[in-house]
Every structure is written in structure tokens, then in C-alpha cells.
Design a protein around this motif. Structure first.
Motif, PDB file in Angstrom:
ATOM      1  N   GLN A  65     -68.357  -3.331  -8.305  1.00  0.00           N
ATOM      2  CA  GLN A  65     -68.432  -2.988  -9.880  1.00  0.00           C
ATOM      3  C   GLN A  65     -67.643  -1.943 -10.102  1.00  0.00           C
ATOM      4  N   GLY A  66     -66.593  -1.653  -9.505  1.00  0.00           N
ATOM      5  CA  GLY A  66     -65.679  -0.596  -9.548  1.00  0.00           C
ATOM      6  C   GLY A  66     -66.217   0.850  -9.351  1.00  0.00           C
ATOM      7  N   ARG A  67     -67.545   0.987  -8.657  1.00  0.00           N
ATOM      8  CA  ARG A  67     -68.324   2.291  -8.583  1.00  0.00           C
ATOM      9  C   ARG A  67     -67.941   2.923  -7.244  1.00  0.00           C
ATOM     10  N   LEU A  68     -66.980   2.380  -6.531  1.00  0.00           N
ATOM     11  CA  LEU A  68     -66.483   3.219  -5.207  1.00  0.00           C
ATOM     12  C   LEU A  68     -65.037   2.632  -4.964  1.00  0.00           C
ATOM     13  N   ALA A 116     -75.649  -6.725   1.787  1.00  0.00           N
ATOM     14  CA  ALA A 116     -76.712  -7.372   2.361  1.00  0.00           C
ATOM     15  C   ALA A 116     -77.954  -7.349   1.245  1.00  0.00           C
ATOM     16  N   GLY A 117     -77.798  -6.989   0.258  1.00  0.00           N
ATOM     17  CA  GLY A 117     -78.739  -6.902  -0.954  1.00  0.00           C
ATOM     18  C   GLY A 117     -79.605  -5.789  -0.890  1.00  0.00           C
ATOM     19  N   THR A 118     -79.445  -4.955   0.157  1.00  0.00           N
ATOM     20  CA  THR A 118     -80.425  -3.362   0.390  1.00  0.00           C
ATOM     21  C   THR A 118     -80.169  -2.471  -0.531  1.00  0.00           C
ATOM     22  N   LEU A 119     -78.927  -2.436  -1.349  1.00  0.00           N
ATOM     23  CA  LEU A 119     -78.720  -1.485  -2.280  1.00  0.00           C
ATOM     24  C   LEU A 119     -77.844  -1.949  -3.431  1.00  0.00           C
ATOM     25  N   ASN A 120     -78.347  -1.654  -4.836  1.00  0.00           N
ATOM     26  CA  ASN A 120     -77.567  -2.098  -5.797  1.00  0.00           C
ATOM     27  C   ASN A 120     -76.556  -1.426  -6.169  1.00  0.00           C
ATOM     28  N   ALA A 121     -75.377  -1.755  -6.451  1.00  0.00           N
ATOM     29  CA  ALA A 121     -74.346  -1.160  -6.868  1.00  0.00           C
ATOM     30  C   ALA A 121     -74.420  -0.365  -7.975  1.00  0.00           C
ATOM     31  N   GLU A 122     -75.481  -0.667  -8.944  1.00  0.00           N
ATOM     32  CA  GLU A 122     -75.672   0.531 -10.075  1.00  0.00           C
ATOM     33  C   GLU A 122     -76.266   1.686  -9.553  1.00  0.00           C
ATOM     34  N   ILE A 166     -58.787   2.504   7.812  1.00  0.00           N
ATOM     35  CA  ILE A 166     -58.919   3.060   6.583  1.00  0.00           C
ATOM     36  C   ILE A 166     -58.345   2.323   5.259  1.00  0.00           C
ATOM     37  N   ASN A 167     -57.239   2.010   5.480  1.00  0.00           N
ATOM     38  CA  ASN A 167     -56.369   1.375   4.607  1.00  0.00           C
ATOM     39  C   ASN A 167     -57.002  -0.120   4.456  1.00  0.00           C
ATOM     40  N   ALA A 168     -57.136  -0.791   5.550  1.00  0.00           N
ATOM     41  CA  ALA A 168     -57.754  -2.204   5.637  1.00  0.00           C
ATOM     42  C   ALA A 168     -59.123  -2.043   4.675  1.00  0.00           C
ATOM     43  N   VAL A 169     -60.041  -1.101   4.913  1.00  0.00           N
ATOM     44  CA  VAL A 169     -61.122  -1.176   4.098  1.00  0.00           C
ATOM     45  C   VAL A 169     -61.020  -0.653   2.730  1.00  0.00           C
ATOM     46  N   ALA A 170     -60.029   0.088   2.308  1.00  0.00           N
ATOM     47  CA  ALA A 170     -59.492   0.316   1.022  1.00  0.00           C
ATOM     48  C   ALA A 170     -59.292  -0.914   0.179  1.00  0.00           C
ATOM     49  N   ALA A 171     -58.413  -1.668   0.966  1.00  0.00           N
ATOM     50  CA  ALA A 171     -58.015  -2.875   0.345  1.00  0.00           C
ATOM     51  C   ALA A 171     -58.921  -3.828   0.032  1.00  0.00           C
ATOM     52  N   ARG A 172     -60.103  -3.895   0.625  1.00  0.00           N
ATOM     53  CA  ARG A 172     -61.103  -4.811   0.209  1.00  0.00           C
ATOM     54  C   ARG A 172     -61.983  -4.256  -0.605  1.00  0.00           C
ATOM     55  N   ILE A 173     -62.273  -3.024  -0.553  1.00  0.00           N
ATOM     56  CA  ILE A 173     -63.296  -2.385  -1.144  1.00  0.00           C
ATOM     57  C   ILE A 173     -63.042  -1.945  -2.600  1.00  0.00           C
ATOM     58  N   ASN A 174     -61.699  -1.605  -2.928  1.00  0.00           N
ATOM     59  CA  ASN A 174     -61.107  -1.245  -4.237  1.00  0.00           C
ATOM     60  C   ASN A 174     -60.957  -2.380  -5.005  1.00  0.00           C
ATOM     61  N   ASN A 175     -61.285  -3.862  -4.380  1.00  0.00           N
ATOM     62  CA  ASN A 175     -61.104  -4.807  -5.290  1.00  0.00           C
ATOM     63  C   ASN A 175     -62.359  -5.856  -5.078  1.00  0.00           C
ATOM     64  N   ALA A 176     -63.519  -5.137  -4.614  1.00  0.00           N
ATOM     65  CA  ALA A 176     -64.696  -5.879  -4.545  1.00  0.00           C
ATOM     66  C   ALA A 176     -65.432  -5.986  -5.651  1.00  0.00           C
TER      67      ALA A 176
END
Length: 826
Positions: free
Chosen positions: A635-638, A588-594, A621-631
Motif C-alpha cells: 500500500q505504498g508504505r515501504l 505471509a500474513g503475519t504483518l499488516n501493511a497498515e 538491492i535494485n531487484a528488491v526495490a523494483a518489486r517492493i516499490n510496486n507491490a
């Protein structure tokens, strides 16, 4: 040894490490002899399995010597024996613990290296025993370890499951249960005695009869029997000569094979009795959503309790102990409600088989049993329909009816309160007639205890409030603990070496000595060494998960860990909502990944096979992991890791690596927890509610070294009484709304909005354990987590203070409390 005089002083514990029972030369000789004469192979011919079994049998030799000497000594002293009755024992791998207790680890490593064998590779070959599920079984394993270490005459009793709980796998992110074939190659740690099998009866009828004194009596005539075969496991103490016994019972048919039926060509029915009997010890906690499953659970409980009580009572009477003196020689500790059927079973033995008068038998029984309650959830307190109970155990139901009648007459006489009489009845009348096992346990036990200070208070105030008001002196508290041998000394060798160098080795048997670390929390050199240990452990678990599960994780991040049984009250969903909210805010642009401190969130949990919401949570949990781990946006921070089939073997690698321990249950719902203790002892900071043993951890480590959030138990109760409407929290919290809307949109299910509709709906309209109400507080505290983690010196100082101030949570201390408050209390 008589438990009344068996304690370990700090002076005796100081620097008392086991001396090796064999030198390297003798170890090689015994090892190669075992290969040749037990496995029938030479060293060049030997497989890894051959070598592993030879290693175990080499280590067993000195253990068996100590075991036999322990039994002889305890029989001679004829003191009091603690019998721990538990449906599960989550032991973990045995080899490392045996090497530790015999002082043979260095010797074995040196000896095997001369044969070009790597000790660690052989140890890794072990499949851990599938005898437990979660905290209850892990606690039981810790307690039997501490009983031996404190030189207490004790025996653990349970079931030797063929397949354990289940092996968890994931298929398209969904949990799929597979048999846990831990016994596929047998186990060299087990010593079985089929010749000592006991017949255990079920069903049948009860007849009027005349006893040997010519008095009217009742006699149970079972309709069928199974054999209970004892399988012994050795339980060595650390720094002591004591080796106690864990006796687990395996079910075998009384008549395994019908040759007549077989010769008729009906091969399946020829072995039906064997199949039916062996089902009893096949699987821990069989799915009980069917009538057959419920009956099998009750069969399991009676099977192991009946065999165990008969075993110990018979051996005690054989030593010349009178019936009246049995309470001075035996105490049975009921680990939750699973073994409570032991109360009517002992009454049946004393009244029917040994022909004692009812009042004498009841007086003996109430002095022998003690009950530990492990829950605050009413639905977790077992009840058995009387029709099932009466069909399977008809004489026992008669005995329960009489116990209840006499008890209710007493309450009626003392209070004149008929409503109270109905509330305290052992027999539930609505919505169906059933035996309330927690009520039976309380009526039939000398002491009742909870497992943390808050839990014990809520037990008295809420769960068993009528009983605590009626018998205020019957209730006490024993806060749980964990064994420092397995969960620090074995699982975290680098930290153990650091502790040994700093304060000596006495902490392994006297964990209160960890307090000597406190001044070192301000020593920059020590903090640097401590940080190196944590970094090493992160690299180790990253390598383990890569090899075991194909999960690639960075090692230079916050390791944020939540490992426990998957249940709504433990609120894995709250942790997940936090992760999703971070991602949603970045989108949403309200938090910077950095601005996100690099974080690895590790889940480990099994859901009961019939628990739909828990299994859907795993899938989410596994569905969220599949998306977030490759988002790419993150930038790999989560990262999220959810390794399948979390067990003790994995726990021993994961817990030492954790920076943050997630203990976020709704206040007033967790009895104690032991994972929270293991993490704190290994230098993780806790983020938690004031629930279970979190309360005591918070008090001991200090508010500045604990991330406290959320409602208190009175807050949660007030909100529930006022009428909790979770959707109101959703509407007024933009971050919460953003997270739930992202899940509802199908973002984690390839656009399928219906995939997790039931979870979203439950959050908005039910949310029984108030995750949404605590969401804002949880997000705020996680911000403080990140702020503190950026100051590495401050974080490491708090981590060291967690280690230094949590020595209270040793299972050795718990056992001493049981001795002082329950088993030997006057």
C-alpha cells in the motif's frame, strides 16, 4: 602562521562572519569584464558555461589576493608547515564554499539578479571535482578546510585525477562503471604551473659511486621519467584571511611526442610515452586485480609523494632552514598507507642527493612523518611484492631493507624474542615476500594515530599490537570530524538560519556552541520550527531525486538512509534483509501493511569494480526495490531508493532530510565513519552498533537518543572464536528464514533461483561479518524506531539533542587534537 600559536578561541569565533570583498556594483563590473575579456563574449552572447566561469573568476579575485598575502605572511614567519599527504580529496562543489568564505553569496545574488541571472542555476552548473572516493577523501577535504579556518600554515598534496573514481550507472540493476569526465570542460578553480613541473623517475638501476666528500655512496639511475605538473586549488578559511593551498600533481610525459617515429608512419607509438605517463594520473584507485593494475597503483603513490616531498623540502631549505632543523619546520601527515613510500623517498633525498649521514637522515625522517591508520581490516593494510617494488623503485627497496635490518637488530637486542622480530619485520616472508607498508609507516613515524576512541584502542590491541607494546608512547587517538561549513551551513541553510536565530552565528567556527541548543529541546515552539525544517528538506530531496533519477518518493515518511561505500563489513545486506523481512511478513500474513510506519529507505554506494560480492549486493538491492516499490500488498508504505553515482552534491541534499542514520557495521570493523557525524549534526537519529565513532556519538547524545543494537566487539570476537555457524541463526529465526527464503525463491529475479544464489549461500555458510547473528537485534530496534517516530514530539526532541550534543565532531576540533597530540606535541 606558525601552527604552534594558531588557534581560534570561542570568543574570536562568536558571530565572526566574512565581510563581502565586493559590493554589488563592483561585482557586476568584474563579472561582465570577465565575460568580455576572458570568455570573449558579451552578456547576450554568453552561454551558461561562460556565465559560470565568469562567476568563478569574479569570486577568485579576492581569494587570490588573500592567497598571495597568506603565502607572503607564512614565508615571513617561517614557522612550521603541516603537509597533508592523501591519495584522495573528495572536495565537493567549490562555488558555494567560495561564496561562503568570501561573504559574497548575498552580494552575488543581488548583483546577478540585476542581469536577470539566477545564482543557484549557475552554481548548479558546476561539476564537482572527481578527486575522491568516500570517507578517506571526504575527511581530507574537511581537514584542509579546518586547517585554513584555524589559520594553520598548511598544504594538502595529492593527485589531480583526470577521471576520478568512476561514474556509477545501473544497467538492469547492475553497476556499470563509466569514466567520470569531470574535467570535460576544464575547471576554472585550478591554477596550473607547467613551468614548475618536476621529473619523477622510475625503474632503472642503482650504482656504486663516490660522493662529494670522497665517501662510497649509492646512486639511483632511473630508467624513465614522468613530469609532475603542479595544479593548485585554493583552500579558503571561514572568517579568516588565510587561504591555503591544495597542490595536486598531474602526470605528463617527459618526452611527449617522437617526431621521428611519427614521420615513419607509426602514429600510435609516436605518442606512447605520453599515454603511458598520463595513465598515472588518470583514474583514482585503478583496478588492481592484474599485475599491471598493481604496478600502476604503486606508480601513482610514488609519483605524488616524491613530487610533494621534494617540493616542500626544497622550498623550506631555500628559506635558510638547516637539515637538522627540518622537523621544526615540516610535518608530513600520512593519510593511510598510500603515501608511506614517502619515508624511503625522504631518506633517499637526504642520504643520496643531500649527502647526509644515514643516522642523521633517519633521525630527521622519524621526526617529520606521522601516520594515520584508517582501518581494522588486515587485508586493507597495503603490502607490495618485493619483486614489483624492486623493479619500480630499486633504491627505495634497498633503503627499506636497511631500515628493517637496523630496526630488527634493535628489537632483537631489546627483547631477545626471535618470534617477535619476525612478526614486526617490515618485510613479509609468507605467502610471498612483500613490503608491509603499515609496519614501515609505524617504524618511520613519530606518532601513529587511530581515528576514533575504539578504533585507536583496537589498533593498539590487535592490528599493531606488537608495535604499541614496543613503543606505547608512539600511539594516540584523534577522533575524526567534519566541517560544519559544508555539512551544515551550506547543505542545510534552513537549519543554519534556525540555529543563527537561536544561538548566534559563532557555531560555524566553534561547533561546541551547539550545546546552547539543549534547553530548546523542551521548547515546543522550537521543536515545531525544527520539524518544519526537516519537512522542507524532505520535500527538497524528493524533488531532486525525481529530477535527477526519476525516483518518485513521498515526503511524509521516515527517511531511513544508508549511504557509504559498498562493503560487506558495512552490512548493507543487513539493512536489505530488514526491508525484505517486512515484505515477506506482509506476504505471509503475519504483518499488516497498515502497521508499517511509512518508510523510505535510501541507499547510496559504489562498489569497487573488482569486488564481486559488493556488486551482486547492489544488483539485489535494485531487484528488491523494483518489486517492493510496486507491490500492492504494501500500500505504498515501504519504498527503496538507490540513486546512482552518490556524491557530495547529492549528499548535501540528502543528509539534511534524513530521519534515521544507518551505521550498522559489525562492531570492531569500522575505523570511525564521518557520515554518522554529518547525519547527527543535521538532526538524524542513529541506529547503530558500538563501532567506530558510533561509540562516542552514543556516549554524547545518550542512550535514549540513539538506537543501539547488536553485538559488541568482544561479543563478535567470542562468537568467531567459538566457530560462527550462520545457518544456525537462519534455522532458529522464523523472520530471517522467511526473508532469505523469499530471495532464494527467485521472487526478486523473475523466478530465477540462481540469480542471487551466491549471496544466499554466503549468508548461510560464511557471513564473514555476522549479519545473521545481529539480525534479530536489528529487527527489534527497528520496531522501537517506528514506535518512537509515531510520537513526533519525542522524536524531534531527540533529534534536537543530537544536534546540540554532537558539536565535538567538528573537524576544527580534530585539527586542534592533531596540533596538541601530534604536530606540536613535545
Amino acid at each position: 602562521m606558525d601552527a604552534r600559536t594558531s588557534t581560534v578561541s570561542p570568543e574570536a569565533a562568536q558571530d565572526h562572519e566574512p565581510s563581502p570583498a565586493l559590493d554589488a556594483t563592483e561585482f557586476v563590473r568584474v563579472f561582465t569584464n570577465e565575460l568580455q575579456y576572458t570568455r570573449g563574449v558579451t552578456l547576450p552572447q554568453a552561454s551558461n558555461q561562460d556565465k559560470y566561469i565568469a562567476l568563478v573568476r569574479t569570486v577568485l579575485r579576492p581569494l587570490i589576493d588573500r592567497w598571495q598575502a597568506t603565502q607572503a605572511r607564512q614565508a615571513e614567519q617561517n614557522g612550521k608547515t603541516v603537509a597533508y599527504l592523501s591519495a584522495e580529496y573528495l572536495l565537493g562543489p567549490q562555488t558555494g564554499n567560495a561564496l561562503l568564505s568570501t561573504g559574497l553569496e548575498d552580494t552575488a545574488r543581488e548583483a546577478l539578479s540585476t542581469l536577470d541571472i539566477d545564482l543557484d542555476e549557475l552554481i548548479a552548473h558546476e561539476i564537482e571535482p572527481g578527486l575522491g572516493n568516500g570517507g578517506l577523501g571526504r575527511l581530507a577535504a574537511c581537514f584542509i578546510d579546518s586547517l585554513a579556518t584555524k589559520d594553520i600554515s598548511a598544504i594538502g598534496y595529492g593527485i589531480r585525477y583526470n577521471y576520478g573514481i568512476f561514474r556509477q550507472t545501473f544497467v538492469n540493476g547492475h553497476q556499470v562503471e563509466q569514466p567520470d569526465t569531470w574535467m570535460s570542460h576544464g575547471t576554472p578553480w585550478e591554477i596550473t604551473h607547467p613551468e614548475l613541473a618536476q621529473p619523477i623517475g622510475f625503474a632503472g638501476r642503482v650504482e656504486d659511486t663516490i660522493n662529494s666528500a670522497g665517501q662510497p655512496a649509492r646512486k639511483w639511475v632511473p630508467g624513465w621519467y614522468v613530469q609532475a605538473v603542479p595544479c593548485n586549488y585554493l583552500v579558503p578559511g571561514y572568517g579568516t584571511d588565510t587561504v591555503n593551498t591544495l597542490r595536486l600533481w598531474s602526470a605528463r610525459a617527459a618526452d611527449e611526442f617522437n617526431l621521428h617515429i611519427f614521420n615513419s608512419g607509426d602514429f600510435e607509438n609516436a605518442v606512447r610515452a605520453r599515454t603511458y605517463a598520463e595513465n598515472i594520473s588518470n583514474v583514482l584507485y585503478p583496478e588492481d586485480s592484474t599485475p599491471q593494475g598493481k604496478e600502476l597503483r604503486l606508480q601513482q603513490q610514488y609519483f605524488f609523494v616524491a613530487a610533494s616531498i621534494r617540493d616542500l623540502v626544497a622550498r623550506t631549505l631555500e628559506r635558510g632552514v638547516s637539515y637538522a632543523d627540518l622537523p621544526q619546520h615540516i610535518t608530513f601527515q600520512l593519510n593511510d598507507t598510500h603515501p608511506v613510500v614517502g619515508i624511503p623517498e625522504l631518506m633517499r633525498l637526504l642520504v643520496d642527493d643531500h649527502e647526509l649521514e644515514w643516522d642523521d637522515a633517519w633521525s630527521i625522517t622519524r621526526e617529520i612523518f606521522n601516520y594515520t591508520c584508517h582501518t581494522l581490516l588486515p587485508e586493507a593494510l597495503e603490502v607490495w611484492p618485493v619483486d614489483l617494488f624492486g623493479r619500480l623503485l630499486p633504491r627505495h627497496l634497498e633503503i627499506i631493507y636497511r631500515i628493517n635490518e637496523e630496526f630488527l637488530n634493535e628489537v632483537r637486542l631489546n627483547t631477545g624474542n626471535e618470534l617477535l622480530v619476525r612478526q614486526m619485520s617490515i618485510i613479509q616472508e609468507q605467502p610471498f615476500r612483500a613490503v608491509r607498508m603499515a609496519h614501515l609507516a609505524t617504524v618511520g613515524s613519530r606518532r601513529v594515530n587511530g581515528v576514533a576512541a575504539l578504533h585507536s584502542q583496537l589498533l593498539k590491541d590487535n592490528v599493531l599490537k606488537d608495535f604499541s607494546a614496543y613503543w606505547p608512547d608512539k600511539f594516540t587517538n584523534v577522533t575524526n570530524g567534519v566541517t560544519p561549513r559544508r555539512f551544515v551551513r551550506l547543505s542545510n541553510p534552513e537549519l543554519s538560519d534556525l540555529l543563527n536565530d537561536a544561538i548566534g552565528t559563532g557555531w560555524v567556527r566553534d561547533l561546541s556552541q551547539l550545546s546552547q541548543l539543549e534547553p530548546l529541546a523542551d521548547d515546543s515552539g522550537f521543536l515545531e520550527q525544527f520539524a518544519l525544517v526537516k519537512a522542507h528538506n524532505k520535500s527538497r530531496i524528493a524533488a531532486v531525486l525525481a529530477a535527477r533519477d526519476g525516483i518518485e518518493l513521498p515526503s511524509d515518511a521516515i527517511y531511513d538512509v544508508m549511504v557509504k561505500r559498498l562493503h560487506e563489513y558495512k552490512r548493507q545486506s543487513l539493512k536489505l534483509l530488514h526491508v525484505v523481512s517486512l515484505y515477506a511478513r506482509v506476504l505471509a500474513g503475519t504483518l499488516n501493511a497498515e502497521d508499517i510506519e511509512p518508510r523510505v529507505v535510501v541507499f547510496g554506494a559504489k562498489a569497487a569494480p573488482g569486488y564481486r560480492m559488493a556488486k551482486e549486493t547492489i544488483a539485489l538491492i535494485n531487484a528488491v526495490a523494483a518489486r517492493i516499490n510496486n507491490a500492492p500488498e504494501l500500500q505504498g508504505r515501504l519504498k527503496i531508493a538507490f540513486p546512482a553515482n552518490y556524491n557530495v552534491t547529492l549528499a548535501e541534499k540528502l543528509i539534511p532530510a534524513a530521519d534515521l542514520s544507518e551505521q550498522i557495521s559489525l562492531a570492531g570493523k569500522e575505523a570511525s565513519g564521518t557520515g554518522n557525524m554529518k547525519f547527527a549534526l543535521n538532526g538524524a537519529l542513529t541506529v547503530g552498533t558500538l563501532d567506530g565513532a558510533n561509540v562516542e556519538i552514543h556516549e554524547l547524545v545518550g542512550d535514549e537518543n540513539f538506537f543501539l543494537f547488536g553485538m559488541t566487539e568482544p561479543d563478535a570476537e567470542s562468537l568467531a572464536q567459538a566457530g560462527y555457524v550462520p545457518s544456525k541463526f537462519y534455522e532458529k529465526d522464523a523472520d530471517l528464514k522467511l526473508a532469505i527464503d523469499l530471495i532464494a525463491s527467485g521472487a526478486f529475479s523473475n523466478g530465477d533461483r540462481s540469480a542471487f544464489e551466491s549471496i544466499v549461500s554466503d549468508w548461510l555458510w560464511h557471513d564473514r561479518f555476522m549479519a545473521l547473528a545481529d539480525f534479530r537485534s536489528y529487527l527489534d530496534i527497528q520496531t522501537k524506531v517506528e514506535e518512537k517516530y509515531r510520537d513526533k514530539a519525542a522524536w524531534n526532541r531527540s533529534a534536537v539533542l543530537n544536534v546540540a550534543r554532537t558539536g565535538f565532531f567538528s573537524s576544527d576540533r580534530s585539527i586542534q587534537d592533531y596540533l596538541d597530540r601530534i604536530w606540536m606535541e613535545k
